[in-house]
Design an enzyme around this catalytic site. Structure first.
Site, PDB file in Angstrom:
ATOM      1  CE  LYS A 135      -4.246  -1.655   2.205  1.00 27.10           C
ATOM      2  NZ  LYS A 135      -5.146  -1.486   3.355  1.00 27.10           N
ATOM      3  CE  LYS A 183      -8.576  -9.769  -2.571  1.00 26.73           C
ATOM      4  NZ  LYS A 183      -8.038  -9.575  -1.238  1.00 26.73           N
ATOM      5  CE  LYS A 232     -11.458   0.707  -1.759  1.00 26.39           C
ATOM      6  NZ  LYS A 232     -10.740   1.900  -2.204  1.00 26.39           N
TER       7      LYS A 232
END
Ligand code: TRP
Length: 334
Positions: free
Chosen positions: A114, A197, A200
């Site tokens: 991230k 995957k 979002k």
């Protein structure tokens, strides 16, 4: 004997859950409320580890909660609450942060992924401590079992390590939780990039099926899902990742084993199969969307349901924190 306790959390970071969230988490949560003492948390404190606008956070927290109820969580049986309503989460997180080594936290792969997106120096310290807050969520409720996706395994290991460390240093306080990872739905992938995957943050809109989306667009997305060369409906992850993903989806939604589906579509081509997948998606999502809309139309009632959840969660959290405070050596407040 008391039912084993389950706790899980979901981030209010989108205006709808997607199919991956639904199959990987939410549907599982609903099943587990039958057999477990269930605590489910909308983790808004986790959501602000990345820049988040206040109105969007408020809206998404309500939307997330409404979808949980709409999907079948029963407020009588499950304790559904918003993380920030229970102050003990941040308090325990602080204590656990002080038990975590810098190197230990630095090894969390999700943080690395991230933060790479923002550029390491732009990532917040909150994002760095995210897994420790998650450990606090779990340990606070003395949870036995934590249903999560495979990507959360490392966070669960950290949770156990921290719980064990605290117990060792200050005396037995926390239950050490086990992860509960669903194999079958580990791999719901992006409809446009069936090797990635469904997510979002990384999928394009065309690659994601949102629970609250209207039937028209949903159907279109399934029909336009990337398929593979050839025309047979076969399960072959390597050579037919697109069709294999749709088979997994269809199987998860209808409860039909994949080999049975393969037999059913023999000689029928992709079109018929995709139409049926779209129908299965609509059949599942439409009633959830309708109930979610109803719940969101009465904000007061929804907030009241969440207040009841927060009350029940607080009763457990308060008890744990009283022990923690005493053991760590904080003075009692008279
Ligand atoms: N990190 C989890 C996720 O992104 C969300 C989460 C926060 C969670 N706290 C939790 C999951 C506690 C399980 C238990 O999926």
């Amino acid at each position: 004997m008391a039912r084993p306790r389950v706790l899980s959390g979901i981030q209010p970071t989108a205006d709808s859950f997607h199919l991956g969230n639904y199959l990987g988490a939410v549907r599982q949560w609903v099943t587990m409320q039958e057999t477990h003492d269930a605590f489910y948390c909308v983790v808004d404190l986790h959501a602000i580890t990345v820049p988040t606008e206040a109105d969007a956070l408020r809206r998404r927290s309500r939307v997330a909660a409404a979808q949980l109820f709409a999907a079948g969580l029963d407020p009588e049986r499950s304790t559904v609450f918003v993380q920030s309503h229970v102050r003990e989460h941040t308090e325990l997180a602080w204590v656990l942060i002080c038990l975590t080594g810098m190197g230990e936290a630095g090894r969390m792969t999700q943080f690395k992924d991230k933060s790479a997106k923002f550029g390491e120096s732009a990532a917040s310290v909150g994002l760095f401590t995210y897994p420790i807050l998650q450990a606090a969520d779990i340990l606070l409720y003395q949870a036995n079992l934590v249903p999560v996706g495979a990507d959360q395994k490392q966070h669960l290991e950290l949770t156990r390590d921290l719980g064990q460390r605290f117990n060792h240093r200050f005396g037995d306080t926390f239950t050490l939780p086990d992860p509960y990872i669903l194999k079958e739905v580990e791999k719901i992938t992006d409809l446009q990039d069936p090797t990635a995957k469904m997510s979002k943050s990384s999928s394009s809109p065309a690659g994601i099926l949102d629970v609250l989306e209207q039937p028209g667009p949903l159907r279109k997305k399934v029909m336009r899902a990337v398929t593979d060369t050839g025309s047979e409906v076969l399960f072959d992850e390597e050579n037919k990742p697109g069709i294999s993903n749709l088979l997994r989806i269809q199987s998860a939604l209808t409860g039909t084993p994949i080999p049975e589906l393969v037999a059913r579509y023999e000689g029928q081509g992709y079109g018929t199969f995709k139409k049926d997948v779209a129908e299965a998606v609509l059949e599942t999502f439409a009633p959830i969307r309708e109930r979610t809309e109803k719940l969101l139309a009465d904000e007061k009632e929804l907030d009241r349901m969440l207040a009841i959840g927060a009350e029940r969660a607080s009763a457990v959290a308060r008890q744990t924190m009283e022990q923690v405070r005493e053991r760590v050596g904080f003075l009692p407040k008279l």
